[in-house]
Structures are given as structure tokens and as C-alpha cells.
Design an enzyme around this catalytic site. Structure first.
Site, PDB file in Angstrom:
ATOM      1  N   LYS A 102       0.852  -1.198   0.000  1.00 19.28           N
ATOM      2  CA  LYS A 102       0.000   0.000   0.000  1.00 19.28           C
ATOM      3  C   LYS A 102       0.884   1.243   0.000  1.00 19.28           C
ATOM      4  CE  LYS A 102      -4.244  -1.740   2.008  1.00 19.28           C
ATOM      5  NZ  LYS A 102      -3.876  -3.150   1.846  1.00 19.28           N
ATOM      6  N   ASP A 136      -1.812  -2.194  -4.069  1.00 22.06           N
ATOM      7  CA  ASP A 136      -3.229  -2.201  -3.684  1.00 22.06           C
ATOM      8  C   ASP A 136      -3.829  -0.821  -3.936  1.00 22.06           C
ATOM      9  OD1 ASP A 136      -3.052  -4.803  -2.772  1.00 22.06           O
ATOM     10  OD2 ASP A 136      -3.170  -4.304  -0.644  1.00 22.06           O
ATOM     11  N   GLN A 166     -11.093  -0.574  -8.763  1.00 25.75           N
ATOM     12  CA  GLN A 166     -12.283  -0.871  -7.955  1.00 25.75           C
ATOM     13  C   GLN A 166     -13.554  -0.648  -8.773  1.00 25.75           C
ATOM     14  OE1 GLN A 166     -10.785   2.170  -5.510  1.00 25.75           O
ATOM     15  NE2 GLN A 166     -10.236   0.852  -3.788  1.00 25.75           N
ATOM     16  N   ARG A 187      -5.690  -6.064 -11.086  1.00 26.36           N
ATOM     17  CA  ARG A 187      -6.556  -6.876 -10.206  1.00 26.36           C
ATOM     18  C   ARG A 187      -7.867  -6.095 -10.078  1.00 26.36           C
ATOM     19  NH1 ARG A 187      -4.851  -6.419  -4.335  1.00 26.36           N
ATOM     20  NH2 ARG A 187      -3.397  -8.147  -4.656  1.00 26.36           N
ATOM     21  N   GLY A 191     -14.244  -3.059  -4.317  1.00 26.23           N
ATOM     22  CA  GLY A 191     -13.915  -1.813  -3.603  1.00 26.23           C
ATOM     23  C   GLY A 191     -14.300  -1.939  -2.137  1.00 26.23           C
ATOM     24  N   ALA A 192     -13.307  -1.745  -1.260  1.00 22.42           N
ATOM     25  CA  ALA A 192     -13.522  -2.003   0.164  1.00 22.42           C
ATOM     26  C   ALA A 192     -13.864  -0.759   0.975  1.00 22.42           C
ATOM     27  CB  ALA A 192     -12.265  -2.646   0.754  1.00 22.42           C
TER      28      ALA A 192
HETATM   29  P1  FDA Z   1     -19.376  -9.264  -1.771  1.00 23.78           P
HETATM   30  O1  FDA Z   1     -19.015  -8.262  -0.736  1.00 23.78           O
HETATM   31  O2  FDA Z   1     -20.628  -9.057  -2.555  1.00 23.78           O
HETATM   32  O3  FDA Z   1     -19.412 -10.672  -1.067  1.00 23.78           O
HETATM   33  C1  FDA Z   1     -19.759 -11.877  -1.748  1.00 23.78           C
HETATM   34  C2  FDA Z   1     -19.692 -13.035  -0.776  1.00 23.78           C
HETATM   35  O4  FDA Z   1     -18.356 -13.226  -0.343  1.00 23.78           O
HETATM   36  C3  FDA Z   1     -20.456 -12.815   0.521  1.00 23.78           C
HETATM   37  O5  FDA Z   1     -21.801 -13.182   0.387  1.00 23.78           O
HETATM   38  C4  FDA Z   1     -19.695 -13.711   1.478  1.00 23.78           C
HETATM   39  O6  FDA Z   1     -20.044 -15.070   1.303  1.00 23.78           O
HETATM   40  C5  FDA Z   1     -18.290 -13.559   1.035  1.00 23.78           C
HETATM   41  N1  FDA Z   1     -17.586 -12.469   1.750  1.00 23.78           N
HETATM   42  C6  FDA Z   1     -17.239 -11.270   1.239  1.00 23.78           C
HETATM   43  N2  FDA Z   1     -16.574 -10.534   2.163  1.00 23.78           N
HETATM   44  C7  FDA Z   1     -16.515 -11.295   3.267  1.00 23.78           C
HETATM   45  C8  FDA Z   1     -15.958 -11.108   4.552  1.00 23.78           C
HETATM   46  N3  FDA Z   1     -15.334  -9.988   4.898  1.00 23.78           N
HETATM   47  N4  FDA Z   1     -16.090 -12.104   5.457  1.00 23.78           N
HETATM   48  C9  FDA Z   1     -16.716 -13.257   5.138  1.00 23.78           C
HETATM   49  N5  FDA Z   1     -17.257 -13.501   3.928  1.00 23.78           N
HETATM   50  C10 FDA Z   1     -17.158 -12.537   3.009  1.00 23.78           C
HETATM   51  N6  FDA Z   1     -10.368  -3.701  -2.068  1.00 23.78           N
HETATM   52  C11 FDA Z   1      -9.839  -2.487  -2.330  1.00 23.78           C
HETATM   53  O7  FDA Z   1     -10.529  -1.484  -2.221  1.00 23.78           O
HETATM   54  N7  FDA Z   1      -8.523  -2.384  -2.708  1.00 23.78           N
HETATM   55  C12 FDA Z   1      -7.717  -3.481  -2.862  1.00 23.78           C
HETATM   56  O8  FDA Z   1      -6.545  -3.346  -3.210  1.00 23.78           O
HETATM   57  C13 FDA Z   1      -8.281  -4.770  -2.593  1.00 23.78           C
HETATM   58  N8  FDA Z   1      -7.543  -5.900  -2.724  1.00 23.78           N
HETATM   59  C14 FDA Z   1      -8.161  -7.138  -2.617  1.00 23.78           C
HETATM   60  C15 FDA Z   1      -7.463  -8.313  -2.895  1.00 23.78           C
HETATM   61  C16 FDA Z   1      -8.110  -9.538  -2.886  1.00 23.78           C
HETATM   62  C17 FDA Z   1      -7.341 -10.780  -3.221  1.00 23.78           C
HETATM   63  C18 FDA Z   1      -9.506  -9.607  -2.589  1.00 23.78           C
HETATM   64  C19 FDA Z   1     -10.258 -10.900  -2.621  1.00 23.78           C
HETATM   65  C20 FDA Z   1     -10.191  -8.451  -2.275  1.00 23.78           C
HETATM   66  C21 FDA Z   1      -9.537  -7.218  -2.261  1.00 23.78           C
HETATM   67  N9  FDA Z   1     -10.228  -6.060  -1.939  1.00 23.78           N
HETATM   68  C22 FDA Z   1      -9.626  -4.838  -2.197  1.00 23.78           C
HETATM   69  C23 FDA Z   1     -11.546  -6.121  -1.255  1.00 23.78           C
HETATM   70  C24 FDA Z   1     -12.715  -5.988  -2.207  1.00 23.78           C
HETATM   71  O9  FDA Z   1     -12.782  -4.686  -2.712  1.00 23.78           O
HETATM   72  C25 FDA Z   1     -14.034  -6.325  -1.505  1.00 23.78           C
HETATM   73  O10 FDA Z   1     -14.251  -5.382  -0.480  1.00 23.78           O
HETATM   74  C26 FDA Z   1     -14.122  -7.716  -0.901  1.00 23.78           C
HETATM   75  O11 FDA Z   1     -13.490  -8.661  -1.708  1.00 23.78           O
HETATM   76  C27 FDA Z   1     -15.591  -8.160  -0.700  1.00 23.78           C
HETATM   77  O12 FDA Z   1     -16.249  -8.149  -1.920  1.00 23.78           O
HETATM   78  P2  FDA Z   1     -16.645  -9.474  -2.763  1.00 23.78           P
HETATM   79  O13 FDA Z   1     -16.178  -9.260  -4.161  1.00 23.78           O
HETATM   80  O14 FDA Z   1     -16.123 -10.685  -2.117  1.00 23.78           O
HETATM   81  O15 FDA Z   1     -18.226  -9.430  -2.848  1.00 23.78           O
END
Ligand code: FDA
Length: 312
Positions: A102, A136, A166, A187, A191-192
Site C-alpha cells: 500500500k 493495492d 475498484q 486486479r 472496492g472495500a
Molecule cells: P461481496 O461483498 O458481494 O461478497 C460476496 C460473498 O463473499 C459474501 O456473500 C460472502 O459469502 C463472502 N464475503 C465477502 N466478504 C466477506 C468477509 N469480509 N467475510 C466473510 N465472507 C465474506 N479492495 C480495495 O478497495 N482495494 C484493494 O486493493 C483490494 N484488494 C483485494 C485483494 C483480494 C485478493 C480480494 C479478494 C479483495 C480485495 N479487496 C480490495 C476487497 C474488495 O474490494 C471487496 O471489499 C471484498 O473482496 C468483498 O467483496 P466481494 O467481491 O467478495 O463481494
């Protein structure tokens, strides 16, 4: 909307000193701390042990030495030195040579020039040992600077680097086209961070639709894209489009976070996909941990049950 509210609430909790002190006391207790579900450990040795276990299951890893938003040049230099040592230890351990970093850990909020110097020191050491380094993506106030830094590094000639885009950000369609045009490895994530409506889609269906659109573009026009999601619907959409357009399985990868949906990790690997698990470690785990809670408030139940067990 609920999604966005819980992200806001947990971002506020993440700034609470009291919560942080409480969490630090219980979260990483050896073998049983509740944060260990998402964090591999506080030391590089613990992260290497976790990485070995994951690689034993036929998957691969990227390691993230946790830390972000450092506010002094001294802290940024310290993080850089820590990374230089980690590179040596990971290379000696013989696990995947792949890091996720980061920029705010390396001083972006102190001064951009300092952070570029730090990243270059890190990348030079990484390149000498054959590492790939992914930058990231942090909150949207840093998106432009992060992309600018990435492009500066790219123009100097660093090639074993990648970036993150994102899907929730409205600008990402244009950024994806630009990154595809230069041949950068992207990647894609949802979006977190909690972001304002002016810059980001707020509703899950909108974010999901954007993810699918960008994923399609990356599959056909991108370079070795990574789809980082635990969402079975997103994963199926990527698989369907790859099959339809004849994109071979070794041309892209799926990435998932340590501790989340191990079942999907295994299914994807069994189906012949490249799967990389993001393994975070280090003492500065609190903000990362709070983002994982904010994504799925049901995780709070898991933490509380764990704490009750601790107190018994
Ligand atoms: P969504 O949130 O819709 O979740 C789908 C399903 O996944 C849920 O129903 C549940 O089953 C499971 N799930 C998701 N999150 C969970 C949790 N915290 N605990 C338990 N189960 C969970 N973001 C960013 O802003 N910058 C970045 O650099 C990165 N880098 C990154 C790397 C990698 C390898 C991953 C997998 C993710 C990131 N992220 C990220 C985070 C990303 O933006 C996102 O917030 C999370 O992956 C959650 O989104 P989903 O795509 O999983 O979908």
C-alpha cells in the site's frame, strides 16, 4: 445502501482507540485470537507457515505486510526496511514471490516523492529476487496519485508490477481502458472503502454490474488480469465470458482473501483455475480487520462468540 452504511460504521470504529486497544489485547492471542481467521499472524514466519499450508493445497499466495496511512517519513522508511527484510525471508523460504503493498504505508500521505523513492527501493530489491509486486488501491482520494505513481514506475521500466481497480468507482471504466492500453496487469475488486455517491456506485447491483462489465473488458483486452472476489455470481460471470471468448484458464487468475470462502478457493483450483490467496500479516492489522467486518456484519457474531469463549 445497507452495504454502504455498514462500511461507514466500521470505518468509524476503525478510528476508535479504545476498540483498537481491546482488539489488540485479544485479537491475535496465540492460536485462538479472533482476528486470526483473517490475519495470518504478526510475524513473517507465521505468514510463511500459512503460505506453505495454502500452497500445499495447490493454490498460490500474495503476501501483504499490513500497514497504511503512516504520517511520518520515519515510519515510511521503517516500513520500507521491513519490506526489504521480508523479501529476503520470503525468497529464502521458497514460497511464491508475490507481494501486495500500500502506498500510504510507504509515505504517500507524507509526500509523494518520498513514497516513490521508498517504492523504488522495494521494487529494486524485489526485482533482484524475481518478485511480482501489486500496488493495492486505497480510498478514492488516493486513486489518481496511485495510478500516477504506477505509471511513473511503468515509464521508468518496472514491469513486474501490477495495479488494482475498484468496480464501485465511476472512473474505473476509463482507468481500465488506460491500463489495458499500456499492458498493465490489473486486479479487479469491488472496492472495500465507503465512498461518496459522486464518485462511486452505492448499490450492490450497480457495483456488481460494473464488475462484470470491467471483467469482460479485462478478459478480452487486458494483460493477465486477476479477479479478486468471493462472490459466486461474479466468478461465474468471469468463467462464462472466458469460455465464450476462448480465453484460456492460464491467461487470468482468481484471487481471494485469507480466511474467506475456502470452499470456493478449492473448487476453483479443482476446476483448473489459477487461484491466489491474499495473506495479510503484521502488527498493524486493525484497519484491515475492520474492513473485513464492515463487508459482512455477520462476522461480528463470530468475533463476539470468540470473545465469550476467551472469557470463560
Ligand atoms: P461481496 O461483498 O458481494 O461478497 C460476496 C460473498 O463473499 C459474501 O456473500 C460472502 O459469502 C463472502 N464475503 C465477502 N466478504 C466477506 C468477509 N469480509 N467475510 C466473510 N465472507 C465474506 N479492495 C480495495 O478497495 N482495494 C484493494 O486493493 C483490494 N484488494 C483485494 C485483494 C483480494 C485478493 C480480494 C479478494 C479483495 C480485495 N479487496 C480490495 C476487497 C474488495 O474490494 C471487496 O471489499 C471484498 O473482496 C468483498 O467483496 P466481494 O467481491 O467478495 O463481494
Amino acid at each position: 445502501m445497507l452495504d454502504s452504511l455498514s462500511k461507514t460504521a466500521f470505518a468509524a470504529f476503525a478510528r476508535s482507540g479504545t476498540l483498537k486497544r481491546l482488539a489488540s489485547r485479544y485479537g491475535m492471542r496465540h492460536g485462538r485470537g479472533f482476528a486470526r481467521r483473517f490475519i495470518a499472524g504478526e510475524t513473517v514466519d507465521e505468514a510463511i507457515a500459512v503460505a506453505r499450508e495454502i500452497e500445499g493445497r495447490g493454490l498460490t499466495v500474495t503476501l501483504d505486510y499490513l500497514g497504511e496511512s503512516v504520517s511520518t517519513a520515519a515510519r515510511a522508511a521503517e516500513a520500507t526496511r521491513a519490506y526489504l527484510a521480508i523479501i529476503q525471508q520470503v525468497a529464502a523460504a521458497g514460497i511464491s514471490r508475490n507481494l501486495s503493498i500500500k502506498l500510504t504505508q510507504l509515505g504517500l500521505e507524507v509526500d509523494r516523492a518520498t513514497s516513490i523513492d521508498n517504492v523504488r527501493r522495494l521494487l529494486d530489491a524485489a526485482a533482484a529476487s524475481g518478485f511480482f509486486v501489486r500496488i493495492d488501491m486505497e480510498r478514492s482520494t488516493h486513486t489518481q496519485e496511485t495510478l500516477d505513481t504506477f505509471e511513473t514506475l511503468w515509464s521508468i521500466g518496472y514491469r513486474e508490477i501490477g495495479i488494482v481497480l475498484q468496480a464501485n468507482l465511476r472512473r474505473s471504466a476509463a482507468d481500465t481502458r488506460r491500463m489495458n492500453a499500456i499492458g498493465a496487469r490489473v486486479r479487479l475488486v469491488k472496492g472495500a472503502y465507503h465512498e461518496a455517491a459522486g464518485v462511486a456506485f452505492q448499490l450492490k447491483p450497480e457495483v456488481d454490474a460494473a464488475f462484470v462489465d470491467l471483467a469482460r473488458t479485462l478478459l478480452t483486452e487486458g494483460t493477465a488480469p486477476a479477479f479478486a472476489t468471493h462472490d459466486p455470481v461474479m466468478i461465474a460471470a468471469v468463467q462464462a465470458h472466458a469460455a465464450e471468448r476462448g480465453v484460456a484458464k492460464d491467461r487470468f487468475e482468481f484471487q481471494l482473501l485469507y480466511g474467506i470462502r475456502r470452499d470456493i478457493q478449492a473448487q476453483l483450483a479443482a476446476a483448473g483455475h489459477l487461484v491466489r490467496v491474499y495473506v495479510p500479516f503484521g502488527q498493524q492489522w486493525f484497519p484491515y480487520f475492520m474492513r473485513r467486518l464492515g463487508e459482512r456484519p455477520a462476522n461480528v457474531g463470530f468475533v463476539v462468540r470468540n470473545l465469550i469463549r476467551e472469557e470463560r
